[in-house]
Design a protein around this motif. Structure first.
Motif, PDB file in Angstrom:
ATOM      1  N   UNK A   1     -51.657  -6.392  74.466  1.00  0.00           N
ATOM      2  CA  UNK A   1     -51.556  -5.809  75.645  1.00  0.00           C
ATOM      3  C   UNK A   1     -51.098  -4.333  75.486  1.00  0.00           C
ATOM      4  N   UNK A   2     -50.099  -4.263  74.476  1.00  0.00           N
ATOM      5  CA  UNK A   2     -49.698  -2.959  74.202  1.00  0.00           C
ATOM      6  C   UNK A   2     -50.848  -1.887  73.668  1.00  0.00           C
ATOM      7  N   UNK A   3     -51.917  -2.434  72.905  1.00  0.00           N
ATOM      8  CA  UNK A   3     -52.783  -1.618  72.560  1.00  0.00           C
ATOM      9  C   UNK A   3     -53.653  -1.117  73.722  1.00  0.00           C
TER      10      UNK A   3
ATOM     11  N   UNK B   1     -59.013  -6.071  72.984  1.00  0.00           N
ATOM     12  CA  UNK B   1     -57.471  -6.463  73.136  1.00  0.00           C
ATOM     13  C   UNK B   1     -57.488  -7.399  74.280  1.00  0.00           C
ATOM     14  N   UNK B   2     -58.329  -7.173  75.313  1.00  0.00           N
ATOM     15  CA  UNK B   2     -58.327  -8.014  76.580  1.00  0.00           C
ATOM     16  C   UNK B   2     -58.545  -9.416  76.268  1.00  0.00           C
TER      17      UNK B   2
ATOM     18  N   UNK C   1     -63.052   2.465  74.622  1.00  0.00           N
ATOM     19  CA  UNK C   1     -63.523   1.233  75.544  1.00  0.00           C
ATOM     20  C   UNK C   1     -63.600  -0.184  74.727  1.00  0.00           C
ATOM     21  N   UNK C   2     -64.039   0.002  73.622  1.00  0.00           N
ATOM     22  CA  UNK C   2     -64.085  -1.180  72.598  1.00  0.00           C
ATOM     23  C   UNK C   2     -62.616  -1.845  72.217  1.00  0.00           C
TER      24      UNK C   2
ATOM     25  N   UNK D   1     -59.586 -10.040  66.315  1.00  0.00           N
ATOM     26  CA  UNK D   1     -59.923  -8.956  67.534  1.00  0.00           C
ATOM     27  C   UNK D   1     -58.808  -7.999  67.663  1.00  0.00           C
ATOM     28  N   UNK D   2     -57.526  -8.335  67.545  1.00  0.00           N
ATOM     29  CA  UNK D   2     -56.563  -7.198  67.430  1.00  0.00           C
ATOM     30  C   UNK D   2     -56.466  -6.386  66.481  1.00  0.00           C
TER      31      UNK D   2
END
Length: 521
Positions: free
Chosen positions: A212-214, A187-188, A181-182, A141-142
Motif C-alpha cells: 500500500x505504501x508503494x 502492489x494493489x 501504472x504497473x 509482486x511487491x
C-alpha cells in the motif's frame, strides 16, 4: 525472513558448450545441479525461490550504487571521491554511460526481476498450501513493484519486463507513467493477498502495508493527490495499533531496533564481524550493506576501521537543520544523529569533531567545512566495514505521515494536514505548527520538515522532482535547486530536460534496438 536464519539461494540456469562432440561424457547432465526444469517441485522450493528474489534487493550492485544515484544528485549530498566518475554524479556529469553505478545497478535490477518472474511463473504449478502459495506470489509482486518504482525515478523510461527473458529477447521500452501504472497494479494485487504482519522467522518480509505504501508513493510522484491520499490513509488508519513512531528517532538507523513499529518496508541485512575488503563467497558476505563503508567516517590512518567518505552531506543540509530550535531552545536533536559537523556533540568511534583528523582517501580534514554522514553508520561501535548489518528502512511511518500531509495540503485540506506533520515534530520536541498556516506557508514548512526528518534516506531527490525543483516546472513551485542559490554549486551543471534522469547504459541501448536513449544524453 529473519536475517539470522534466512538462506538465500540463487537459481542457476544455463550450461557450458564444448566443441568435443566425440566425447559423450561431456554431454552428461549433472544430477546434483538444480535447473528451472528440476527445481520447482514442492513448497520448500517455492520458499527458497522467493528468498532468492529477496536476495536481489540486497545485492550490492543495487543496494549500494543506487544510493549514489539518488543521494548525490540531491542538494543533500555530494562527493569528494578521487574516483572522478563517482564524484561527478552529483554534478550531473556522466561521460561513460556504462560506469558501474549506472550499468551495474541497472543490470542488478533486471537480474532481480528475473528471479521474481521465476517465482511468478513456476510457483502456481506447485501443489502446496494454497494460502502460502498466494502469499508467495504476492510478495514477489511487491518486490517487482519496488524495483520498478525505483527504476522509474532513476531512469524514467525503462523496459517493462513482466516475464522471464531469454537471450534473444529485446523488450520494448515503457514510459515512466506506464511503469508507475504497473507498480500500482502489482502492489494493489499483492495487498489483497498479503498478511498485515508476520511473526517469527518471517518478520521482515514485505506485507500488505509495504504494498500500500508503494501505491501511495507512486501516486505521489505523479502528483495524483486524491489517489495518493486514499492509499496513504489506509496506513494512517491503522496507527497507533499497527504502526507508530519510535520514541527515539535515532533507533530507526541501527541494528538495535530493526523491524520496529515505525518500519513499513525494510530490507534485511546480515552483519559480519570482519574488516578489510569484502569476500562475497563467505556465509552472509553478500547479504551485508556497504553503505556504512562507503559513506562512513575514515577515523583511522589505515584502511581497517573506517569508511571511505565517498558521499558527504552538503553545507545546505547543515543550514537546514540550524533553521529551527526545539521547544527547549536546543538544536534539532536529529542533527547529530544525521551528520557529523563542527557543532556535533556526538563522539562517533570515540572521537570529537576537533579530534577527527582525516577524511577519505588521505585528504586533509578541513575543520568547520567538512561534514560527514552519521545516519546508517556504525558510529556507536568501534568501526565500520563492508559487512554492516543495519537494515535499510526503505519506507517508515514518518515518511508516510509527511506524504499524507502533503497530499491533503495540495487538496486544499491544510487544517487537516498539519496535525500529521506535528506528530513527526512532536517526537523530537519541535514546536507544533499552528493550524492556521496557509496552504503556501505549510507547503514550504513541510518541505523543510521532510529534509530534516529523512535526510540521507534517498528521498530528497525524488521529492525535488515532485516539487518541480528539478524536472518539468510546476506552476507556483520552486524553479531552481536550493544549492544553486546557496553554498553548494553542483546544480550549476544541471541541464533541464536531461539531468532529471540517468542515461540508459550503453550496453543496453547497443544491444536492444527497441530502447531509445533518454533525452539529452
Amino acid at each position: 525472513m529473519n536475517k539470522k536464519t534466512l538462506v538465500l539461494t540463487s537459481l542457476l540456469t544455463g550450461g557450458i558448450l564444448f566443441s568435443c562432440s566425440e566425447s559423450k561424457l561431456l554431454d552428461q547432465v549433472n544430477p546434483n545441479q538444480s535447473s528451472a526444469s528440476t527445481f520447482w517441485k514442492n513448497q520448500n522450493d517455492a520458499l527458497t525461490g522467493l528468498n532468492a528474489a529477496y536476495s536481489g534487493v540486497q545485492d550490492r550492485r543495487w543496494s549500494l550504487w543506487t544510493l549514489f544515484l539518488t543521494d548525490m544528485p540531491s542538494d543533500e549530498g555530494y562527493s569528494q571521491s578521487p574516483w572522478t566518475d563517482l564524484s561527478n554524479l552529483g554534478k550531473f556529469i556522466i561521460t561513460d554511460y556504462n560506469l558501474p553505478m549506472n550499468f551495474e545497478s541497472f543490470q542488478a535490477a533486471y537480474q532481480g526481476l528475473y528471479r521474481v518472474h521465476q517465482v511468478l511463473e513456476n510457483v502456481p504449478n506447485i501443489k502446496m498450501d494454497a494460502a502460502l502459495q498466494k502469499r508467495i506470489l504476492a510478495e514477489a509482486k511487491v518486490i517487482r513493484a519496488y524495483y520498478y518504482y525505483s527504476m522509474a525515478n532513476i531512469w524514467g523510461n525503462v523496459p517493462l519486463v513482466l516475464n522471464s527473458q531469454g537471450l534473444g529477447d529485446r523488450p520494448k521500452q515503457a514510459t515512466q507513467a506506464q511503469v508507475f501504472e504497473q507498480v500500482i497494479k502489482d502492489a494493489t494485487e499483492a495487498a489483497a493477498d498479503l498478511p498485515e504482519a508476520y511473526t517469527g522467522v518471517d518478520v521482515g518480509r514485505f506485507h500488505k502495508y509495504s504494498a500500500i505504501a508503494l501505491i501511495g508513493k507512486a501516486y505521489m510522484q505523479q502528483r495524483k493527490w486524491t489517489e495518493a491520499a486514499a492509499a496513504l490513509k489506509q496506513i494512517v488508519d491503522v496507527t497507533p495499533a499497527r504502526f507508530d513512531l519510535m520514541p527515539n528517532w535515532q533507533d530507526n538507523f541501527t541494528t538495535a531496533a530493526e523491524n520496529n513499529k515505525e518500519s513499513i518496508m525494510e530490507i534485511q541485512y546480515h552483519e559480519e564481524n570482519r574488516l578489510g575488503f569484502p569476500n562475497y563467497d563467505v556465509a552472509g558476505g553478500s547479504e551485508s550493506w556497504e553503505r556504512a563503508q562507503f559513506f562512513g567516517l575514515r577515523n583511522t590512518p589505515g584502511f581497517s576501521g573506517g569508511g571511505w567518505c565517498d558521499g558527504q552531506p552538503t553545507k545546505w543540509l547543515e543550514l537546514e537543520f540550524l533553521k529551527e530550535k526545539d521547544k527547549a531552545g536546543n538544536q534539532d536533536p536529529r542533527m547529530d544523529y544525521t551528520l557529523f559537523w563542527a557543532g556535533s556533540k556526538l563522539k562517533p568511534y570515540g572521537k570529537t569533531y576537533d579530534e577527527f583528523t582525516q577524511t577519505a582517501n588521505g585528504k586533509d580534514f578541513v575543520p568547520g567545512r567538512d561534514r560527514f554522514w552519521i545516519k546508517y553508520t556504525n558510529y556507536y561501535k568501534a568501526n565500520d566495514s563492508y559487512f554492516s548489518g543495519i537494515n535499510n528502512r526503505v519506507i517508515r511511518l514518518a515518511d508516510i505521515y509527511l506524504l499524507y500531509a502533503e497530499a491533503l495540503n495540495e487538496l486544499g485540506q491544510t487544517p487537516a494536514a498539519i496535525p500529521f506533520a506535528n506528530k513527526v515534530r512532536a517526537r523530537v520536541n519541535m514546536t507544533p505548527l499552528a493550524l492556521t498556516l496557509s496552504q503556501t506557508a505549510f507547503r514550504d514548512q513541510l518541505r523543510h520538515d521532510r529534509v530534516v526528518e529523512l535526510a540521507g534516506e534517498s528521498q530528497r531527490y525524488w521529492d525535488m522532482k515532485r516539487y518541480g525543483i528539478v524536472g518539468p516546472e510546476i506552476a507556483g513551485s520552486e524553479t531552481k535547486p536550493a544549492n544553486e542559490a546557496n553554498t553548494d554549486t553542483e546544480f550549476k551543471t544541471f541541464v533541464k530536460g536531461k539531468s532529471e534522469f540517468y542515461p540508459l547504459p550503453l550496453y543496453e541501448t547497443d544491444a536492444n534496438p527497441n530502447l531509445k536513449q533518454n533525452p539529452g544524453w
